[in-house]
Design a protein around this motif. Structure first.
Motif, short mmCIF file in Angstrom:
data_model
loop_
_atom_site.label_atom_id
_atom_site.label_comp_id
_atom_site.label_asym_id
_atom_site.label_seq_id
_atom_site.Cartn_x
_atom_site.Cartn_y
_atom_site.Cartn_z
N ALA A 135 -0.05 -2.92 21.47
CA ALA A 135 -0.70 -2.34 21.99
C ALA A 135 0.90 -2.38 22.80
CB ALA A 135 -0.88 -3.33 23.57
N VAL A 136 2.00 -3.45 22.82
CA VAL A 136 3.64 -3.40 23.13
C VAL A 136 4.15 -2.46 22.57
CG1 VAL A 136 5.83 -4.58 23.41
CG2 VAL A 136 3.78 -5.78 24.18
N TRP A 137 4.17 -2.07 21.24
CA TRP A 137 4.69 -1.06 20.63
C TRP A 137 3.91 0.37 21.23
CZ3 TRP A 137 3.70 3.32 18.49
CH2 TRP A 137 4.39 3.94 17.23
N LEU A 138 2.49 0.46 21.51
CA LEU A 138 2.37 2.08 21.81
C LEU A 138 2.84 2.13 23.37
CD1 LEU A 138 -1.20 1.56 20.39
CD2 LEU A 138 0.92 3.45 19.30
N LEU A 139 2.93 1.05 24.21
CA LEU A 139 3.53 1.52 25.52
C LEU A 139 4.96 1.63 25.25
CD1 LEU A 139 2.99 1.32 28.17
CD2 LEU A 139 3.49 -0.83 28.39
N THR A 140 6.11 1.17 24.29
CA THR A 140 6.91 1.64 24.58
C THR A 140 7.04 2.94 23.74
OG1 THR A 140 7.87 -0.69 24.36
CG2 THR A 140 9.50 1.30 22.90
#
Length: 353
Positions: A55-60
């Motif tokens: 989720a963090v990678w996709l948001l970044t």
């Protein structure tokens, strides 16, 4: 923004280095607080989960796409003039280098950007791996490994003397990239809610993407007021790591965006970790861990230079302007990392940093 007074006061090269320092500091703070890491996301994916790291990678990634595409629509930058878009790209380099980099970052327990952030917090494993990465990258750029890199990169290059603009190649409208970024951001937020990620971490994850857009906008603005040609670029760590290493070894080296970027990330991450009370000396757990980390760092150094960028440079920075070979490299980094994680069958250890 009017950069003329600044450029006239300190000069074009120092201004570029200053912008690199600023971009790096924003990146360092945001990456340290969000624990952003492509390696962790791919390992989590390989274990069959879409958890907080994915989720963090996709948001970044989506934040970078949204900010950059919005900046283009507002004429704050033009990706057609970006260095990675204005020169021929290498499909063979993206594929082979991406696979090598992906496998290497799993073995090293962090991509090049993550290693730099961890090194700033006192992680001695990352210091050793980061130095090996920088040395191999420099050898691949202009040293003993450069002939092999040139040969592999030359096997299959893009046509027309430029890289491929994916949006144009697919016939998408100007707003197509922005729409795709917003859709990906929505998916990331759904995953974030399912994994109960706090608001602060989401803000900092978005900050990593914003740092990429900031670098693009600053270097583009500088290019519009500089007498000499200025490279339009943003956050990446393969070339800059090699250039920063040589800057401190060569008395004739000159200031540029890259030279400010790496120290900026280190300073930002160190300050963020210190304020959060997360500074801690860490060493290798065992000789086998050290061997894997050294091999992984070497694979990342050569693979990143061959692919035309690291997990940040190709995966987020190049991806945000829809550079064809950057997207190919990113896909292969995911594939190489997932395959390596499954082959090593060490998900629990690999998820630790």
């Amino acid at each position: 923004m009017d950069l003329v007074p600044l450029v006239e006061h300190i000069g074009e090269a120092p201004a570029a280095a200053l912008f690199g320092l600023l971009t790096g500091a924003v990146f360092g703070v945001a990456a340290q607080r969000s624990r952003f890491c492509l390696r962790a996301a791919t390992v989590e994916f390989a274990s069959g989960r879409l958890g907080d790291k994915v989720a963090v990678w996709l948001l970044t990634f989506s934040t970078a796409v949204v900010w950059v595409q919005a900046a283009q629509m507002l004429d704050l930058m033009d990706s057609a003039d970006a260095r990675m878009m204005a020169v021929p790209g290498s499909w063979s380099g993206a594929i082979l280098g991406g696979l090598m980099f992906g496998g290497g970052m799993v073995l090293a327990r962090g991509c090049s950007g993550r290693l730099l952030v961890l090194a700033a917090t006192g992680n001695l494993r990352s210091v050793v791996s980061g130095l090996i990465f920088a040395v191999i990258a420099q050898m691949s750029l202009s040293g003993l490994l450069s002939p092999a890199r040139d040969w592999l990169a030359g096997l299959w290059i893009t046509e027309g003397g430029r890289n491929l603009d994916l949006l144009a190649a697919l016939g998408l409208p100007k707003a197509g990239g922005l729409v795709l970024g917003l859709a990906t951001a929505a998916l990331a937020l759904v995953l974030a809610q399912r994994n109960r990620i706090g608001a602060a971490r989401l803000v900092f994850a978005s900050g990593v993407g914003f740092a990429v857009a900031l670098g693009w906008a600053l270097t583009y603005a500088l290019s519009q007021v500089s007498f000499d040609p200025v490279q339009i670029e943003s956050a990446t760590f393969t070339g800059p790591s090699a250039h920063t290493l040589m800057f401190f070894l060569d008395r004739n080296a000159v200031l540029e965006f890259d030279i400010g970027l790496v120290p900026g990330v280190f300073i930002g991450a160190m300050l963020a970790a210190a304020l959060a009370g997360e500074m801690k000396l860490q060493a290798f757990d065992s000789p086998s861990t050290m061997r894997k980390a050294m091999i992984g760092a070497a694979l990342m150094g050569f693979g990143g230079m061959l692919a035309g960028g690291c997990a940040i440079g190709a995966g987020v920075t190049g991806g945000s302007i829809f550079t064809g070979t950057a997207w190919a490299a990113l896909f292969c980094m995911w594939a190489g990392a997932v395959a390596t994680s499954m082959l090593t069958r060490d998900h629990a250890e690999s998820l630790r940093v």
